[in-house]
Enzyme design. Structure first.
Site, PDB file in Angstrom:
ATOM      1  N   VAL A 109       0.831  -1.201   0.000  1.00 13.35           N
ATOM      2  CA  VAL A 109       0.000   0.000   0.000  1.00 13.35           C
ATOM      3  C   VAL A 109       0.873   1.261   0.000  1.00 13.35           C
ATOM      4  O   VAL A 109       0.571   2.228  -0.694  1.00 13.35           O
ATOM      5  CB  VAL A 109      -0.979   0.001   1.192  1.00 13.35           C
ATOM      6  CG1 VAL A 109      -1.790   1.289   1.238  1.00 13.35           C
ATOM      7  CG2 VAL A 109      -1.915  -1.195   1.101  1.00 13.35           C
ATOM      8  N   CYS A 110       1.954   1.228   0.746  1.00 18.78           N
ATOM      9  CA  CYS A 110       2.860   2.383   0.773  1.00 18.78           C
ATOM     10  C   CYS A 110       3.463   2.609  -0.613  1.00 18.78           C
ATOM     11  O   CYS A 110       3.518   3.740  -1.099  1.00 18.78           O
ATOM     12  CB  CYS A 110       3.975   2.170   1.794  1.00 18.78           C
ATOM     13  SG  CYS A 110       3.390   1.959   3.484  1.00 18.78           S
ATOM     14  N   ALA A 111       3.898   1.536  -1.235  1.00 13.75           N
ATOM     15  CA  ALA A 111       4.465   1.627  -2.583  1.00 13.75           C
ATOM     16  C   ALA A 111       3.431   2.181  -3.552  1.00 13.75           C
ATOM     17  O   ALA A 111       3.747   3.031  -4.399  1.00 13.75           O
ATOM     18  CB  ALA A 111       4.959   0.253  -3.033  1.00 13.75           C
TER      19      ALA A 111
END
Length: 166
Positions: free
Chosen positions: A59-61
């Protein structure tokens, strides 16, 4: 303190995001060249602070990819991707992905950014990492929009952040 979840499990942060309409607190973070950066380095520029636990999570990526895509069409705006990842990991990720419309900054040295902005996990398996949040700052340093994402495993509301810039 914000009550959020991580994988559906309760978690808390050390505080709350700064309030909309107030001046953004100053910060000292490290870029991928290991140089210190502060809020004053971006004076006169609109900022999207994309705050997250680690570039090494899906999700961060994705948040970096999405803001990178959307940032390319924004005038006088920089997206600052902020985590406690080492600057080397951030540079590796963006280099491998070909992402050049975002700037990566790390809070690994002191953790002061996470404390000041209230986004450091106080507990959970992510204790001491930064929670997922977005802060939008105007050219004069005024906070236009904030979002503390309630479930860390979900993406932020990109449209709300970008709409705050217009």
């Amino acid at each position: 303190m914000a009550n959020i979840t991580l994988g559906g499990n309760p978690a808390t942060t050390v505080g709350n995001l700064p309030q909309t309409g107030t001046k953004a607190p100053d910060f000292k973070l490290t870029n991928t060249d290991l140089a210190d950066k502060s809020l004053s380095d971006y004076a006169g520029t609109k900022l999207v602070l994309n705050i997250f636990p680690s570039v090494d999570t899906g999700v961060c990526a994705q948040s970096i990819r999405t803001f990178n895509e959307k940032a390319s069409s924004l005038n006088n705006t920089k997206v600052l991707c902020i985590s406690k990842d080492l600057p080397f990991a951030m540079a590796r990720f963006c280099g491998a992905e070909g992402l050049n419309n975002v700037e990566n900054l790390s809070d690994y040295k002191t953790g002061e950014f996470g404390q000041t902005y209230g986004v450091t996990f106080k507990d959970s398996v992510f204790e001491s990492l930064l929670s997922r949040a977005v802060v939008v700052v105007d050219t004069d340093g005024t906070i236009l929009h904030t979002e503390q994402v309630s479930e860390t495993g979900e993406e932020p509301n990109y449209e709300a952040a970008l709409n705050a810039l217009s």
